[in-house]
Design a protein around this motif. Structure first.
Motif, mmCIF file in Angstrom:
data_model
loop_
_atom_site.group_PDB
_atom_site.id
_atom_site.type_symbol
_atom_site.label_atom_id
_atom_site.label_comp_id
_atom_site.label_asym_id
_atom_site.label_seq_id
_atom_site.Cartn_x
_atom_site.Cartn_y
_atom_site.Cartn_z
ATOM 1 N N SER A 226 0.559 -1.627 0.085
ATOM 2 C CA SER A 226 -0.335 -0.035 0.324
ATOM 3 C C SER A 226 1.203 1.078 0.259
ATOM 4 O O SER A 226 1.138 2.239 -0.001
ATOM 5 C CB SER A 226 -1.052 0.177 1.067
ATOM 6 O OG SER A 226 -1.950 1.211 1.331
ATOM 7 N N ILE A 227 1.944 1.207 0.305
ATOM 8 C CA ILE A 227 2.658 2.517 0.338
ATOM 9 C C ILE A 227 3.440 2.841 -0.160
ATOM 10 O O ILE A 227 3.458 3.450 -1.175
ATOM 11 C CB ILE A 227 3.896 2.037 1.860
ATOM 12 C CG1 ILE A 227 3.489 2.325 3.313
ATOM 13 C CG2 ILE A 227 4.653 3.676 1.721
ATOM 14 C CD1 ILE A 227 4.217 1.548 4.423
ATOM 15 N N LEU A 228 4.306 1.464 -1.390
ATOM 16 C CA LEU A 228 4.726 1.224 -2.284
ATOM 17 C C LEU A 228 4.110 2.001 -4.058
ATOM 18 O O LEU A 228 4.176 2.495 -4.529
ATOM 19 C CB LEU A 228 5.060 -0.013 -2.648
ATOM 20 C CG LEU A 228 6.383 -0.598 -1.108
ATOM 21 C CD1 LEU A 228 6.582 -2.101 -1.332
ATOM 22 C CD2 LEU A 228 7.682 0.387 -1.720
ATOM 23 N N LYS A 229 2.461 1.244 -3.137
ATOM 24 C CA LYS A 229 2.039 1.162 -4.350
ATOM 25 C C LYS A 229 1.676 3.067 -4.925
ATOM 26 O O LYS A 229 1.095 4.173 -5.792
ATOM 27 C CB LYS A 229 0.371 0.929 -4.679
ATOM 28 C CG LYS A 229 0.811 -0.525 -5.214
ATOM 29 C CD LYS A 229 -0.622 -0.870 -5.490
ATOM 30 C CE LYS A 229 -1.428 -1.642 -4.235
ATOM 31 N NZ LYS A 229 -2.272 -2.571 -4.098
ATOM 32 N N MET A 234 1.513 10.589 -0.259
ATOM 33 C CA MET A 234 0.930 10.196 0.935
ATOM 34 C C MET A 234 2.585 11.165 1.507
ATOM 35 O O MET A 234 2.964 12.047 0.791
ATOM 36 C CB MET A 234 1.890 9.193 1.477
ATOM 37 C CG MET A 234 0.838 7.577 1.322
ATOM 38 S SD MET A 234 1.264 6.124 1.806
ATOM 39 C CE MET A 234 1.338 5.864 3.284
ATOM 40 N N GLU A 235 2.000 11.426 2.623
ATOM 41 C CA GLU A 235 2.736 12.923 3.403
ATOM 42 C C GLU A 235 3.959 11.416 4.027
ATOM 43 O O GLU A 235 3.954 10.292 4.323
ATOM 44 C CB GLU A 235 2.031 13.286 4.536
ATOM 45 C CG GLU A 235 1.394 14.230 3.660
ATOM 46 C CD GLU A 235 1.467 15.188 2.695
ATOM 47 O OE1 GLU A 235 3.089 15.497 3.528
ATOM 48 O OE2 GLU A 235 1.158 16.038 1.891
ATOM 49 N N LEU A 236 4.861 12.361 4.518
ATOM 50 C CA LEU A 236 5.834 10.778 4.811
ATOM 51 C C LEU A 236 5.694 10.761 6.161
ATOM 52 O O LEU A 236 6.509 9.706 6.616
ATOM 53 C CB LEU A 236 7.148 12.911 5.247
ATOM 54 C CG LEU A 236 8.722 11.652 5.857
ATOM 55 C CD1 LEU A 236 8.809 10.798 5.243
ATOM 56 C CD2 LEU A 236 9.594 13.415 6.167
ATOM 57 N N GLN A 237 4.821 11.727 6.976
ATOM 58 C CA GLN A 237 4.389 11.093 8.753
ATOM 59 C C GLN A 237 3.073 10.247 8.122
ATOM 60 O O GLN A 237 3.432 8.934 9.175
ATOM 61 C CB GLN A 237 4.103 12.102 8.867
ATOM 62 C CG GLN A 237 5.154 13.569 9.889
ATOM 63 C CD GLN A 237 6.536 12.384 10.546
ATOM 64 O OE1 GLN A 237 6.239 11.594 11.137
ATOM 65 N NE2 GLN A 237 7.531 12.884 9.856
ATOM 66 N N GLU A 238 2.700 10.019 7.322
ATOM 67 C CA GLU A 238 1.725 9.129 6.947
ATOM 68 C C GLU A 238 3.009 7.675 6.722
ATOM 69 O O GLU A 238 2.319 6.376 7.206
ATOM 70 C CB GLU A 238 0.441 8.759 5.733
ATOM 71 C CG GLU A 238 0.113 10.541 5.797
ATOM 72 C CD GLU A 238 -1.233 9.999 4.960
ATOM 73 O OE1 GLU A 238 -1.858 9.111 4.879
ATOM 74 O OE2 GLU A 238 -0.144 10.982 3.999
ATOM 75 N N MET A 239 4.235 7.770 6.281
ATOM 76 C CA MET A 239 4.415 6.640 5.544
ATOM 77 C C MET A 239 4.840 6.264 7.153
ATOM 78 O O MET A 239 5.408 4.621 7.492
ATOM 79 C CB MET A 239 5.459 6.494 4.606
ATOM 80 C CG MET A 239 4.878 7.010 3.063
ATOM 81 S SD MET A 239 6.097 7.432 2.122
ATOM 82 C CE MET A 239 6.588 8.763 2.444
ATOM 83 N N VAL A 240 5.814 7.104 7.532
ATOM 84 C CA VAL A 240 6.058 6.096 9.198
ATOM 85 C C VAL A 240 5.619 5.368 9.763
ATOM 86 O O VAL A 240 5.610 4.500 10.850
ATOM 87 C CB VAL A 240 7.096 7.887 9.182
ATOM 88 C CG1 VAL A 240 7.421 7.088 10.966
ATOM 89 C CG2 VAL A 240 7.656 8.529 9.064
ATOM 90 N N ALA A 241 3.984 6.556 10.479
ATOM 91 C CA ALA A 241 3.148 5.980 10.820
ATOM 92 C C ALA A 241 2.876 4.652 10.581
ATOM 93 O O ALA A 241 2.832 3.391 11.329
ATOM 94 C CB ALA A 241 1.999 6.731 10.941
ATOM 95 N N THR A 330 13.555 9.590 0.104
ATOM 96 C CA THR A 330 15.285 9.483 -1.279
ATOM 97 C C THR A 330 13.456 8.264 -2.092
ATOM 98 O O THR A 330 14.141 8.201 -3.352
ATOM 99 C CB THR A 330 15.977 7.786 -0.476
ATOM 100 O OG1 THR A 330 16.693 8.732 0.328
ATOM 101 C CG2 THR A 330 16.971 7.318 -1.778
ATOM 102 N N MET A 331 12.597 7.445 -1.455
ATOM 103 C CA MET A 331 12.336 6.523 -1.873
ATOM 104 C C MET A 331 10.800 7.580 -2.952
ATOM 105 O O MET A 331 10.822 7.891 -4.203
ATOM 106 C CB MET A 331 10.878 5.722 -1.402
ATOM 107 C CG MET A 331 11.985 4.969 -0.813
ATOM 108 S SD MET A 331 11.694 3.443 0.518
ATOM 109 C CE MET A 331 9.580 2.890 -0.186
ATOM 110 N N LYS A 332 10.359 9.018 -2.119
ATOM 111 C CA LYS A 332 9.787 9.509 -2.956
ATOM 112 C C LYS A 332 10.345 10.571 -4.087
ATOM 113 O O LYS A 332 9.759 10.796 -5.051
ATOM 114 C CB LYS A 332 9.242 10.497 -2.131
ATOM 115 C CG LYS A 332 7.780 9.938 -1.277
ATOM 116 C CD LYS A 332 7.315 11.448 -0.298
ATOM 117 C CE LYS A 332 6.275 12.087 -0.277
ATOM 118 N NZ LYS A 332 5.080 11.581 -1.251
ATOM 119 N N GLU A 333 11.928 10.911 -4.161
ATOM 120 C CA GLU A 333 12.281 11.540 -4.150
ATOM 121 C C GLU A 333 12.358 10.806 -6.079
ATOM 122 O O GLU A 333 12.896 11.192 -7.146
ATOM 123 C CB GLU A 333 13.879 12.257 -4.148
ATOM 124 C CG GLU A 333 14.111 13.202 -2.915
ATOM 125 C CD GLU A 333 14.620 13.881 -2.082
ATOM 126 O OE1 GLU A 333 15.824 13.149 -2.760
ATOM 127 O OE2 GLU A 333 14.728 14.590 -1.688
#
Length: 335
Positions: A226-229, A234-241, A330-333
């Motif tokens: 879900s994160i990867l797709k 997504m916001e950074l804090q959403e991904m960390v959560a 890094t992944m978002k960039e």
């Protein structure tokens, strides 16, 4: 069942044990060294059964262990009195008292009903220095009927003097096609689920089996995908959560990173070949295609490097939230 035929992929160890039994040249001490879940206990149990099997040495062509004699049946039910598991109360150490009470203080008593008295010690790397020195005294002058099997994940934790007195048998990664065949034929996994388990087990058949039945792993895989797709939305804090959510599944961040690593290798492979057939996550074809189309080769390589760095930082006990934040940036960039 438990026979030498059931040992998958460890041909060198199986051959060594076969030869030892056939020639009657049994060592007093063995070390089986390999990853957690790799099958060390299973192999030790089969070897112990074979040594105690009542059909051994009769030359009647019966496969050893026969699994039918009284001794084999006792071993299969973990009730063979001359196959002894050395245990320890403290989770992180095997004390000198454990060794004295269960092994060095016991070896002088002859076998109850079998040719050998076999001691199997799992997690041998947890022996304290004092415990190892107590064991060393037994290894230096063992009674002729004693066989000691030390199972370990870390040879370096054992004293050189112990290593020098043992036959060392190293477990090797099992070929992917053998792990896949086992999962599909023995556990009836679908080819897709088997492929996913193979990718994460990395040649460890016990881990592959564990993953096959792990609801936590399945849930974590879904969270990771879900994160990867949807990473670009997504916001950074959403991904960390979301990454922190994996604690509920009793898995760690390294498992999450492994899933991401396989995903981006799939992306790279698809970008290079435009072929879904050999991808682990081929059922996520449309999402993989999207990521491959918007990412450059350099970007995907940068993400794979970042994943390896993140794993090393986590192993070095760097703040995990900070590690995941840097990774996700890094992944978002790049993806």
């Amino acid at each position: 069942m438990a026979s030498f035929r059931d040992i998958i992929g460890q041909d060198q160890i199986r051959e060594h044990m076969h030869n030892a039994i056939a020639s009657g040249k049994i060592s007093h001490a063995y070390i089986i060294n390999g990853e957690q879940f790799s099958g060390k206990e299973f192999i030790a149990k089969i070897f112990a059964m074979a040594l105690q099997c009542e059909e051994r040495g009769k030359g009647n062509g019966v496969e050893i262990p026969c699994q039918e004699c009284h001794s084999c049946k006792q071993a299969l039910s973990n009730n063979q009195p001359d196959i002894i598991k050395v245990t320890h109360e403290k989770p992180n150490s095997i004390s000198v008292d454990d060794i004295r009470a269960q092994l060095s203080g016991d070896v002088g008593i002859k076998p109850y009903s079998s040719p050998y008295k076999i001691y199997i010690m799992n997690e041998a790397e947890k022996m304290t220095t004092q415990a190892q020195n107590a064991l060393l005294k037994t290894l230096e002058e063992p009674p002729e009927y004693v066989v000691i099997m030390l199972l370990t994940t870390n040879l370096n934790a054992l004293l050189p003097t112990i290593l020098s007195r043992c036959v060392i048998l190293n477990m090797k990664p099992v070929a992917d096609h053998l792990v896949r065949k086992y999962l599909m034929s023995e556990l009836q996994l679908t080819d897709y689920k088997a492929e996913v388990c193979v990718a994460f087990a990395r040649g460890n058949i016990g881990k592959a089996r564990q993953l096959a039945f792990s609801e936590g792993f399945e849930n974590m895989k879904d969270e990771a995908l879900s994160i990867l797709k949807y990473i670009q939305d997504m916001e950074l804090q959403e991904m960390v959560a979301a990454a922190n959510q994996i604690k509920e599944y009793k898995l760690d961040r390294n498992d999450l990173i492994d899933i991401m690593r396989v995903w981006y290798r799939d992306v790279l492979l698809f970008k290079a070949t435009n072929d879904m057939n050999h991808l682990v996550f081929r059922e996520e074809g449309s999402a993989l295609r999207q990521v491959a189309n918007r990412s450059s080769y350099e970007g995907i390589e940068a993400i794979l490097e970042a994943l390896e760095k993140a794993k090393k930082r986590l192993d070095a006990n760097v703040n995990p939230d900070l590690v995941m934040e840097l990774l996700f940036l890094t992944m978002k960039e790049n993806g």
